[in-house]
Design a protein around this motif. Structure first.
Motif, PDB file in Angstrom:
ATOM      1  N   LEU A 116      54.972 -67.174  -7.410  1.00  0.00           N
ATOM      2  CA  LEU A 116      54.470 -68.457  -7.904  1.00  0.00           C
ATOM      3  C   LEU A 116      53.137 -68.292  -8.632  1.00  0.00           C
ATOM      4  CD1 LEU A 116      54.889 -71.493  -8.123  1.00  0.00           C
ATOM      5  CD2 LEU A 116      53.701 -71.732  -5.949  1.00  0.00           C
ATOM      6  N   PHE A 117      52.249 -67.474  -8.095  1.00  0.00           N
ATOM      7  CA  PHE A 117      50.965 -67.261  -8.759  1.00  0.00           C
ATOM      8  C   PHE A 117      51.106 -66.447 -10.037  1.00  0.00           C
ATOM      9  CE2 PHE A 117      49.190 -68.484  -4.619  1.00  0.00           C
ATOM     10  CZ  PHE A 117      48.338 -69.467  -5.067  1.00  0.00           C
ATOM     11  N   SER A 118      52.150 -65.609 -10.125  1.00  0.00           N
ATOM     12  CA  SER A 118      52.383 -64.827 -11.340  1.00  0.00           C
ATOM     13  C   SER A 118      53.036 -65.657 -12.444  1.00  0.00           C
ATOM     14  CB  SER A 118      53.284 -63.633 -11.033  1.00  0.00           C
ATOM     15  OG  SER A 118      52.703 -62.789 -10.107  1.00  0.00           O
ATOM     16  N   HIS A 119      53.893 -66.596 -12.062  1.00  0.00           N
ATOM     17  CA  HIS A 119      54.665 -67.392 -13.034  1.00  0.00           C
ATOM     18  C   HIS A 119      54.657 -68.868 -12.642  1.00  0.00           C
ATOM     19  CE1 HIS A 119      56.191 -63.597 -14.588  1.00  0.00           C
ATOM     20  NE2 HIS A 119      56.422 -63.245 -13.332  1.00  0.00           N
ATOM     21  N   PRO A 120      53.507 -69.525 -12.666  1.00  0.00           N
ATOM     22  CA  PRO A 120      53.436 -70.907 -12.177  1.00  0.00           C
ATOM     23  C   PRO A 120      54.156 -71.932 -13.052  1.00  0.00           C
ATOM     24  CG  PRO A 120      51.355 -70.272 -13.157  1.00  0.00           C
ATOM     25  CD  PRO A 120      52.212 -69.045 -13.129  1.00  0.00           C
ATOM     26  N   LYS A 121      54.482 -71.583 -14.291  1.00  0.00           N
ATOM     27  CA  LYS A 121      55.123 -72.550 -15.180  1.00  0.00           C
ATOM     28  C   LYS A 121      56.629 -72.350 -15.295  1.00  0.00           C
ATOM     29  CE  LYS A 121      50.980 -73.289 -17.875  1.00  0.00           C
ATOM     30  NZ  LYS A 121      50.377 -73.306 -19.193  1.00  0.00           N
ATOM     31  N   SER A 122      57.172 -71.383 -14.599  1.00  0.00           N
ATOM     32  CA  SER A 122      58.607 -71.118 -14.658  1.00  0.00           C
ATOM     33  C   SER A 122      59.360 -72.092 -13.748  1.00  0.00           C
ATOM     34  CB  SER A 122      58.896 -69.680 -14.227  1.00  0.00           C
ATOM     35  OG  SER A 122      60.283 -69.497 -14.041  1.00  0.00           O
ATOM     36  N   ALA A 123      60.314 -72.802 -14.321  1.00  0.00           N
ATOM     37  CA  ALA A 123      61.122 -73.731 -13.527  1.00  0.00           C
ATOM     38  C   ALA A 123      61.956 -72.981 -12.491  1.00  0.00           C
ATOM     39  CB  ALA A 123      62.026 -74.544 -14.435  1.00  0.00           C
ATOM     40  N   VAL A 137      59.552 -72.100  -9.577  1.00  0.00           N
ATOM     41  CA  VAL A 137      59.187 -73.292  -8.800  1.00  0.00           C
ATOM     42  C   VAL A 137      60.364 -73.732  -7.930  1.00  0.00           C
ATOM     43  CG1 VAL A 137      58.522 -75.719  -8.971  1.00  0.00           C
ATOM     44  CG2 VAL A 137      57.408 -74.019 -10.412  1.00  0.00           C
ATOM     45  N   ARG A 138      61.566 -73.661  -8.465  1.00  0.00           N
ATOM     46  CA  ARG A 138      62.749 -74.041  -7.699  1.00  0.00           C
ATOM     47  C   ARG A 138      62.948 -73.092  -6.510  1.00  0.00           C
ATOM     48  NH1 ARG A 138      68.884 -74.838  -9.987  1.00  0.00           N
ATOM     49  NH2 ARG A 138      69.882 -74.647  -7.979  1.00  0.00           N
ATOM     50  N   GLY A 139      62.818 -71.793  -6.742  1.00  0.00           N
ATOM     51  CA  GLY A 139      62.977 -70.827  -5.651  1.00  0.00           C
ATOM     52  C   GLY A 139      61.923 -70.983  -4.581  1.00  0.00           C
ATOM     53  N   VAL A 140      60.680 -71.176  -4.999  1.00  0.00           N
ATOM     54  CA  VAL A 140      59.573 -71.329  -4.044  1.00  0.00           C
ATOM     55  C   VAL A 140      59.699 -72.635  -3.268  1.00  0.00           C
ATOM     56  CG1 VAL A 140      57.069 -71.558  -3.839  1.00  0.00           C
ATOM     57  CG2 VAL A 140      58.038 -69.800  -5.316  1.00  0.00           C
ATOM     58  N   ALA A 141      60.142 -73.682  -3.936  1.00  0.00           N
ATOM     59  CA  ALA A 141      60.338 -74.951  -3.243  1.00  0.00           C
ATOM     60  C   ALA A 141      61.408 -74.809  -2.167  1.00  0.00           C
ATOM     61  CB  ALA A 141      60.745 -76.040  -4.245  1.00  0.00           C
ATOM     62  N   ALA A 142      62.418 -74.026  -2.429  1.00  0.00           N
ATOM     63  CA  ALA A 142      63.473 -73.824  -1.439  1.00  0.00           C
ATOM     64  C   ALA A 142      62.943 -73.053  -0.228  1.00  0.00           C
ATOM     65  CB  ALA A 142      64.651 -73.084  -2.061  1.00  0.00           C
ATOM     66  N   VAL A 143      62.080 -72.067  -0.456  1.00  0.00           N
ATOM     67  CA  VAL A 143      61.606 -71.254   0.652  1.00  0.00           C
ATOM     68  C   VAL A 143      60.626 -72.037   1.540  1.00  0.00           C
ATOM     69  CG1 VAL A 143      59.538 -70.059  -0.208  1.00  0.00           C
ATOM     70  CG2 VAL A 143      61.138 -68.847   1.217  1.00  0.00           C
ATOM     71  N   THR A 144      60.010 -73.060   1.033  1.00  0.00           N
ATOM     72  CA  THR A 144      59.115 -73.859   1.869  1.00  0.00           C
ATOM     73  C   THR A 144      59.904 -74.672   2.896  1.00  0.00           C
ATOM     74  OG1 THR A 144      59.074 -75.677   0.275  1.00  0.00           O
ATOM     75  CG2 THR A 144      57.316 -74.043   0.131  1.00  0.00           C
ATOM     76  N   ARG A 145      61.181 -74.921   2.632  1.00  0.00           N
ATOM     77  CA  ARG A 145      62.035 -75.627   3.575  1.00  0.00           C
ATOM     78  C   ARG A 145      62.575 -74.713   4.665  1.00  0.00           C
ATOM     79  NH1 ARG A 145      66.209 -77.721  -0.361  1.00  0.00           N
ATOM     80  NH2 ARG A 145      64.893 -77.090  -2.054  1.00  0.00           N
ATOM     81  N   ALA A 146      62.526 -73.421   4.427  1.00  0.00           N
ATOM     82  CA  ALA A 146      63.124 -72.476   5.389  1.00  0.00           C
ATOM     83  C   ALA A 146      62.253 -72.290   6.613  1.00  0.00           C
ATOM     84  CB  ALA A 146      63.341 -71.136   4.707  1.00  0.00           C
TER      85      ALA A 146
END
Length: 139
Positions: free
Chosen positions: A120-127, A130-139
Protein backbone atom coordinates in the motif's frame (compact mmCIF):
# COMPACT_ATOMS: atom_id res chain seq x y z
CA UNK A 1 6.94 -26.40 -5.84
CA UNK A 2 5.64 -23.36 -7.69
CA UNK A 3 7.67 -21.18 -10.00
CA UNK A 4 8.33 -17.59 -9.01
CA UNK A 5 8.84 -14.56 -11.25
CA UNK A 6 12.51 -14.35 -10.29
CA UNK A 7 13.01 -17.85 -11.75
CA UNK A 8 12.37 -16.43 -15.22
CA UNK A 9 14.60 -14.00 -17.04
CA UNK A 10 12.60 -12.90 -20.09
CA UNK A 11 9.63 -10.59 -19.83
CA UNK A 12 7.23 -12.95 -21.57
CA UNK A 13 8.13 -15.91 -19.33
CA UNK A 14 7.83 -13.67 -16.30
CA UNK A 15 4.36 -12.53 -17.33
CA UNK A 16 3.36 -16.15 -17.83
CA UNK A 17 4.45 -17.06 -14.29
CA UNK A 18 2.68 -14.01 -12.84
CA UNK A 19 -0.46 -15.02 -14.72
CA UNK A 20 -0.29 -18.54 -13.28
CA UNK A 21 0.15 -17.19 -9.77
CA UNK A 22 -2.80 -14.83 -10.20
CA UNK A 23 -4.95 -17.64 -11.58
CA UNK A 24 -4.11 -19.98 -8.71
CA UNK A 25 -4.73 -17.19 -6.20
CA UNK A 26 -8.19 -16.55 -7.63
CA UNK A 27 -9.09 -20.27 -7.37
CA UNK A 28 -7.66 -20.77 -3.89
CA UNK A 29 -10.57 -19.35 -1.79
CA UNK A 30 -12.97 -21.82 -3.40
CA UNK A 31 -10.59 -24.72 -2.81
CA UNK A 32 -10.03 -23.62 0.79
CA UNK A 33 -13.79 -23.50 1.38
CA UNK A 34 -14.01 -27.10 0.17
CA UNK A 35 -11.19 -28.11 2.51
CA UNK A 36 -12.75 -26.28 5.45
CA UNK A 37 -16.10 -27.96 4.95
CA UNK A 38 -14.67 -31.45 4.61
CA UNK A 39 -15.36 -33.64 7.62
CA UNK A 40 -14.11 -37.05 8.62
CA UNK A 41 -13.90 -39.31 5.61
CA UNK A 42 -11.78 -42.15 4.26
CA UNK A 43 -9.10 -39.89 2.79
CA UNK A 44 -7.53 -38.71 6.03
CA UNK A 45 -10.26 -36.76 7.76
CA UNK A 46 -9.99 -33.52 9.64
CA UNK A 47 -6.25 -33.66 10.44
CA UNK A 48 -5.40 -34.16 6.77
CA UNK A 49 -7.66 -31.27 5.82
CA UNK A 50 -6.10 -29.02 8.46
CA UNK A 51 -2.61 -29.89 7.20
CA UNK A 52 -3.59 -28.98 3.65
CA UNK A 53 -5.10 -25.70 4.83
CA UNK A 54 -1.86 -24.92 6.64
CA UNK A 55 0.15 -25.61 3.48
CA UNK A 56 -2.13 -23.31 1.48
CA UNK A 57 -1.60 -20.45 3.93
CA UNK A 58 2.13 -21.09 3.93
CA UNK A 59 2.03 -20.81 0.12
CA UNK A 60 0.21 -17.48 0.38
CA UNK A 61 2.85 -16.10 2.75
CA UNK A 62 5.85 -17.38 0.81
CA UNK A 63 4.62 -16.25 -2.61
CA UNK A 64 3.78 -12.81 -1.20
CA UNK A 65 7.29 -12.45 0.20
CA UNK A 66 8.73 -13.49 -3.15
CA UNK A 67 6.56 -11.02 -5.05
CA UNK A 68 7.44 -8.29 -2.57
CA UNK A 69 11.09 -8.47 -3.61
CA UNK A 70 10.18 -7.61 -7.22
CA UNK A 71 9.01 -4.15 -8.19
CA UNK A 72 6.96 -3.51 -11.33
CA UNK A 73 3.33 -2.90 -12.21
CA UNK A 74 2.38 -6.45 -13.11
CA UNK A 75 3.96 -7.84 -9.98
CA UNK A 76 2.11 -5.52 -7.64
CA UNK A 77 -1.21 -6.39 -9.31
CA UNK A 78 -0.48 -10.09 -8.84
CA UNK A 79 0.54 -9.47 -5.25
CA UNK A 80 -2.73 -7.62 -4.63
CA UNK A 81 -4.66 -10.60 -6.06
CA UNK A 82 -2.75 -12.96 -3.74
CA UNK A 83 -3.47 -10.76 -0.72
CA UNK A 84 -7.17 -10.57 -1.56
CA UNK A 85 -7.37 -14.35 -2.07
CA UNK A 86 -5.62 -14.90 1.25
CA UNK A 87 -8.17 -12.68 2.97
CA UNK A 88 -11.13 -14.48 1.46
CA UNK A 89 -9.60 -17.84 2.38
CA UNK A 90 -8.88 -16.84 5.96
CA UNK A 91 -12.42 -15.51 6.44
CA UNK A 92 -13.78 -18.81 5.13
CA UNK A 93 -11.57 -20.78 7.53
CA UNK A 94 -12.55 -18.58 10.44
CA UNK A 95 -16.20 -19.37 9.76
CA UNK A 96 -15.76 -23.12 9.46
CA UNK A 97 -12.71 -24.29 11.43
CA UNK A 98 -12.08 -24.51 15.15
CA UNK A 99 -10.39 -21.55 16.79
CA UNK A 100 -7.24 -23.59 17.56
CA UNK A 101 -6.69 -24.32 13.87
CA UNK A 102 -7.34 -20.70 12.92
CA UNK A 103 -4.91 -19.52 15.63
CA UNK A 104 -2.17 -21.70 14.14
CA UNK A 105 -2.42 -19.66 10.94
CA UNK A 106 -1.39 -16.46 12.76
CA UNK A 107 2.12 -16.36 11.26
CA UNK A 108 0.73 -16.30 7.75
CA UNK A 109 -1.67 -13.52 8.72
CA UNK A 110 1.09 -11.35 10.17
CA UNK A 111 3.25 -11.92 7.08
CA UNK A 112 0.37 -10.99 4.79
CA UNK A 113 -0.45 -7.86 6.78
CA UNK A 114 3.17 -6.78 6.54
CA UNK A 115 3.19 -7.40 2.78
CA UNK A 116 -0.10 -5.54 2.41
CA UNK A 117 1.25 -2.58 4.38
CA UNK A 118 4.41 -2.39 2.25
CA UNK A 119 2.41 -2.77 -0.94
CA UNK A 120 0.00 0.00 0.00
CA UNK A 121 2.80 2.44 0.80
CA UNK A 122 4.58 1.54 -2.45
CA UNK A 123 1.47 1.89 -4.66
CA UNK A 124 -1.13 4.01 -2.83
CA UNK A 125 -2.99 5.01 -6.01
CA UNK A 126 -3.44 1.52 -7.46
CA UNK A 127 -7.04 0.33 -7.35
CA UNK A 128 -5.83 -3.28 -7.34
CA UNK A 129 -3.66 -2.67 -4.31
CA UNK A 130 -6.33 -0.78 -2.39
CA UNK A 131 -8.80 -3.59 -3.08
CA UNK A 132 -6.35 -6.26 -1.87
CA UNK A 133 -5.39 -4.32 1.24
CA UNK A 134 -9.01 -3.59 2.07
CA UNK A 135 -9.72 -7.31 1.94
CA UNK A 136 -6.86 -8.16 4.29
CA UNK A 137 -8.11 -5.71 6.92
CA UNK A 138 -11.24 -7.88 7.21
CA UNK A 139 -9.22 -11.04 7.80
Amino acid sequence: EFETPSDRSTGQEREYVLGKIGYVARCMPFLVSLGCSRGDDDSGGVSSSNELIGRVFHWFASISKELESTVDEKTHITQALVIEAFSKSSIECHRRLSSSVVASLGNALSTMRSCANNLLFSHPKSAWVVRGVAAVTRA
